[in-house]
Design a protein around this motif. Structure first.
Motif, PDB file in Angstrom:
ATOM      1  N   TRP A 156       0.763  -1.404   0.048  1.00 29.51           N
ATOM      2  CA  TRP A 156      -0.024   0.088  -0.109  1.00 29.51           C
ATOM      3  C   TRP A 156       0.853   1.131  -0.008  1.00 29.51           C
ATOM      4  CZ3 TRP A 156       0.295   3.355   3.998  1.00 29.51           C
ATOM      5  CH2 TRP A 156       1.025   2.913   5.152  1.00 29.51           C
ATOM      6  N   ASN A 157       2.046   1.286   0.546  1.00 24.44           N
ATOM      7  CA  ASN A 157       2.877   2.330   0.814  1.00 24.44           C
ATOM      8  C   ASN A 157       4.067   2.563  -0.321  1.00 24.44           C
ATOM      9  OD1 ASN A 157       3.979   0.321   2.082  1.00 24.44           O
ATOM     10  ND2 ASN A 157       5.143   1.410   3.856  1.00 24.44           N
ATOM     11  N   ILE A 158       3.984   1.555  -1.238  1.00 24.26           N
ATOM     12  CA  ILE A 158       5.114   1.691  -2.072  1.00 24.26           C
ATOM     13  C   ILE A 158       4.553   2.017  -3.615  1.00 24.26           C
ATOM     14  CG2 ILE A 158       6.890   0.275  -3.363  1.00 24.26           C
ATOM     15  CD1 ILE A 158       7.321   0.388  -0.258  1.00 24.26           C
ATOM     16  N   ARG A 159       5.115   2.913  -4.227  1.00 23.32           N
ATOM     17  CA  ARG A 159       4.818   3.331  -5.578  1.00 23.32           C
ATOM     18  C   ARG A 159       6.190   3.160  -6.597  1.00 23.32           C
ATOM     19  NH1 ARG A 159       2.535   9.009  -6.713  1.00 23.32           N
ATOM     20  NH2 ARG A 159       4.657   9.805  -5.672  1.00 23.32           N
ATOM     21  N   ILE A 160       6.038   2.519  -7.731  1.00 16.66           N
ATOM     22  CA  ILE A 160       7.317   2.316  -8.603  1.00 16.66           C
ATOM     23  C   ILE A 160       7.106   2.954  -9.900  1.00 16.66           C
ATOM     24  CG2 ILE A 160       9.224   1.128  -9.644  1.00 16.66           C
ATOM     25  CD1 ILE A 160       8.704  -1.039  -7.049  1.00 16.66           C
ATOM     26  N   PHE A 161       7.901   3.926 -10.473  1.00 18.79           N
ATOM     27  CA  PHE A 161       7.913   4.590 -11.849  1.00 18.79           C
ATOM     28  C   PHE A 161       8.961   4.188 -12.320  1.00 18.79           C
ATOM     29  CE2 PHE A 161       5.266   7.745  -9.266  1.00 18.79           C
ATOM     30  CZ  PHE A 161       4.200   7.709  -9.819  1.00 18.79           C
ATOM     31  N   GLN A 207       0.406  -3.832 -20.270  1.00 16.12           N
ATOM     32  CA  GLN A 207      -0.646  -3.084 -19.707  1.00 16.12           C
ATOM     33  C   GLN A 207      -0.147  -2.647 -18.353  1.00 16.12           C
ATOM     34  OE1 GLN A 207      -3.283  -2.130 -21.960  1.00 16.12           O
ATOM     35  NE2 GLN A 207      -3.596  -0.465 -20.369  1.00 16.12           N
ATOM     36  N   SER A 208       0.323  -3.591 -17.230  1.00 15.60           N
ATOM     37  CA  SER A 208       0.453  -3.152 -15.997  1.00 15.60           C
ATOM     38  C   SER A 208       1.705  -2.187 -15.888  1.00 15.60           C
ATOM     39  CB  SER A 208       0.918  -4.396 -15.237  1.00 15.60           C
ATOM     40  OG  SER A 208       2.068  -4.900 -15.642  1.00 15.60           O
ATOM     41  N   TYR A 209       2.607  -1.854 -16.682  1.00  9.66           N
ATOM     42  CA  TYR A 209       3.455  -0.983 -16.851  1.00  9.66           C
ATOM     43  C   TYR A 209       3.042   0.710 -17.210  1.00  9.66           C
ATOM     44  CZ  TYR A 209       6.704  -4.345 -15.018  1.00  9.66           C
ATOM     45  OH  TYR A 209       7.534  -5.356 -14.507  1.00  9.66           O
ATOM     46  N   GLN A 210       2.258   0.464 -18.205  1.00 12.94           N
ATOM     47  CA  GLN A 210       1.836   1.649 -19.134  1.00 12.94           C
ATOM     48  C   GLN A 210       1.630   2.927 -18.279  1.00 12.94           C
ATOM     49  OE1 GLN A 210      -0.699   1.041 -22.387  1.00 12.94           O
ATOM     50  NE2 GLN A 210       0.499  -0.682 -23.270  1.00 12.94           N
ATOM     51  N   GLU A 211       0.907   2.673 -17.040  1.00 13.64           N
ATOM     52  CA  GLU A 211       0.470   3.953 -16.481  1.00 13.64           C
ATOM     53  C   GLU A 211       1.560   4.454 -15.295  1.00 13.64           C
ATOM     54  OE1 GLU A 211      -2.394   1.655 -13.254  1.00 13.64           O
ATOM     55  OE2 GLU A 211      -2.673   1.545 -15.504  1.00 13.64           O
ATOM     56  N   ASN A 212       2.611   3.734 -15.250  1.00 11.74           N
ATOM     57  CA  ASN A 212       3.615   4.279 -14.314  1.00 11.74           C
ATOM     58  C   ASN A 212       5.036   4.253 -14.976  1.00 11.74           C
ATOM     59  OD1 ASN A 212       3.787   1.325 -14.283  1.00 11.74           O
ATOM     60  ND2 ASN A 212       4.284   0.964 -12.407  1.00 11.74           N
ATOM     61  N   THR A 213       4.844   4.407 -16.130  1.00 12.61           N
ATOM     62  CA  THR A 213       6.218   4.427 -17.024  1.00 12.61           C
ATOM     63  C   THR A 213       6.312   5.681 -17.822  1.00 12.61           C
ATOM     64  OG1 THR A 213       6.201   2.050 -17.046  1.00 12.61           O
ATOM     65  CG2 THR A 213       7.632   3.215 -18.947  1.00 12.61           C
ATOM     66  N   TYR A 214       7.423   6.432 -17.906  1.00 13.13           N
ATOM     67  CA  TYR A 214       7.771   7.579 -18.989  1.00 13.13           C
ATOM     68  C   TYR A 214       8.733   7.140 -19.824  1.00 13.13           C
ATOM     69  CZ  TYR A 214       5.264  10.043 -14.791  1.00 13.13           C
ATOM     70  OH  TYR A 214       4.515  10.296 -13.790  1.00 13.13           O
ATOM     71  N   THR A 215       8.577   7.834 -20.967  1.00  8.10           N
ATOM     72  CA  THR A 215       9.750   7.577 -21.896  1.00  8.10           C
ATOM     73  C   THR A 215      10.361   8.837 -22.024  1.00  8.10           C
ATOM     74  OG1 THR A 215       8.348   8.469 -23.809  1.00  8.10           O
ATOM     75  CG2 THR A 215       8.383   6.083 -23.557  1.00  8.10           C
ATOM     76  N   GLY A 216      11.533   8.704 -22.663  1.00  6.28           N
ATOM     77  CA  GLY A 216      12.708   9.823 -22.487  1.00  6.28           C
ATOM     78  C   GLY A 216      13.480   9.796 -21.361  1.00  6.28           C
ATOM     79  N   CYS A 217      13.923  10.990 -20.930  1.00  4.57           N
ATOM     80  CA  CYS A 217      14.927  11.115 -19.604  1.00  4.57           C
ATOM     81  C   CYS A 217      14.247  11.979 -18.447  1.00  4.57           C
ATOM     82  CB  CYS A 217      16.040  12.154 -20.046  1.00  4.57           C
ATOM     83  SG  CYS A 217      17.063  11.089 -21.146  1.00  4.57           S
TER      84      CYS A 217
END
Length: 311
Positions: A234-239, A253-263
């Motif tokens: 509950w207390n851990i978020r990973i991007f 799908q499970s990675y799409q909302e917490n992943t950014y592209t670029g730097c």
């Protein structure tokens, strides 16, 4: 006179060798290899002045009692080698019985290797849980032209490797910080893992954690199963920030909302800092260029230097 010079030769042969720059891992260890040299030199000078070689008997370059020690190298044997990505490996080392390394969180240990007759030392942070018994694990990225990498790539099960330590570490205390923001580039993930595990293992610890892992591509994210497990708390978020991916469409799908592209740049840093649930204390680990960039972006996002710790 001849006998005298023989004796001089004997003493010269026993004189400790001054370390070369390649032997210093550059991580600010205490004692540093240069400190160990100074101590051994003083011991040698004292023994020579008293013409008593028995005073050198305490000089131990390495030991085989499997007790980690900051002053001397200890032999540990490789029990498994697992390739995680094209250039990153997870190595497991044996500890006798149910013993454990007993490291503080985020502490590193120093590896000694000999390549083409040149001794090299590098620091690595074990990723095994702090209470792991009978083994410890290290995450290592091998570089094409790296001296130490050439040595590490030869390891196989049963090989004996020399480590000393522990050094450094982050003085983590449960519930001391409302939120930890962890910024890790590549194998900079290593010191974050034991801290994350100590938080999830402690039901009383209600620290929030936001971990931002920076990798080139999705395939090169290390330890995915472990990170997925940790992200369920509950207390851990990973991007994830993937510098060489142009789109998120091919990602699960499970990675799409917490992943950014670029730097991970100044704007993204502000977004992440603003999304933290409490004012974060920041842990940073990566290359020196990464660490400098992160410190600069954090400052722009309003995070003071005294709220940051760089491994």
């Amino acid at each position: 006179l001849q006998a005298m010079s023989d004796s001089e030769q004997d003493w010269l042969a026993l004189r400790p060798q001054e370390p070369s720059p390649s032997q210093c891992c550059g991580s600010g260890c205490k004692p540093c290899i240069y400190d160990v040299y100074e101590k051994e030199l003083a011991q040698w000078e004292r023994a020579k002045a008293m013409q008593d070689k028995s005073l050198l008997m305490g000089k131990r370059e390495q030991s085989s009692n499997s007790e980690l020690n900051p002053d001397t190298f200890t032999a540990f044997s490789v029990s498994s080698v697992e390739q995680l990505t094209e250039d990153t490996y997870q190595y497991k080392f044996e500890l006798p019985g149910k013993s454990s390394l007993r490291l503080s969180l985020g502490q590193h240990i120093v590896l000694r290797g000999v390549v083409n007759g040149l001794e090299v030392q590098r620091a690595y942070t074990p990723i095994s849980p702090r209470n792991a018994e009978g083994y410890f694990e290290v995450l290592i990225k091998c570089y094409e032209a790296g001296l130490m990498s050439q040595y590490i790539k030869t390891w196989k099960r049963g090989d004996v490797v020399f480590w000393r330590g522990p050094f450094g570490g982050f003085p983590y205390q449960p519930n001391k910080h409302g939120e930890l923001l962890m910024l890790a580039s590549g194998t900079g993930l290593a010191p974050m893992i034991p801290i994350l595990q100590s938080i999830t293992d402690d039901e009383e610890d209600e620290t929030f954690v936001t971990l931002v892992g920076c990798f080139p591509t999705f395939d090169r994210i290390y330890l995915k199963p472990l990170l997925q497990d940790l992200a369920r708390y509950w207390n851990i978020r990973i991007f994830y920030v993937l510098s060489q991916e142009s789109s998120l469409e091919k990602l699960p799908q499970s990675y799409q909302e917490n992943t950014y592209t670029g730097c991970l740049n100044e704007d993204l840093m502000k977004t992440i800092v603003n999304s933290c649930r409490r004012k974060p204390f920041v842990l940073i680990c990566g290359s020196s260029a990464f660490n400098e960039d992160m410190s600069r972006y954090l400052k722009a996002a309003g995070i003071e230097e005294n709220s940051c710790f760089v491994f």
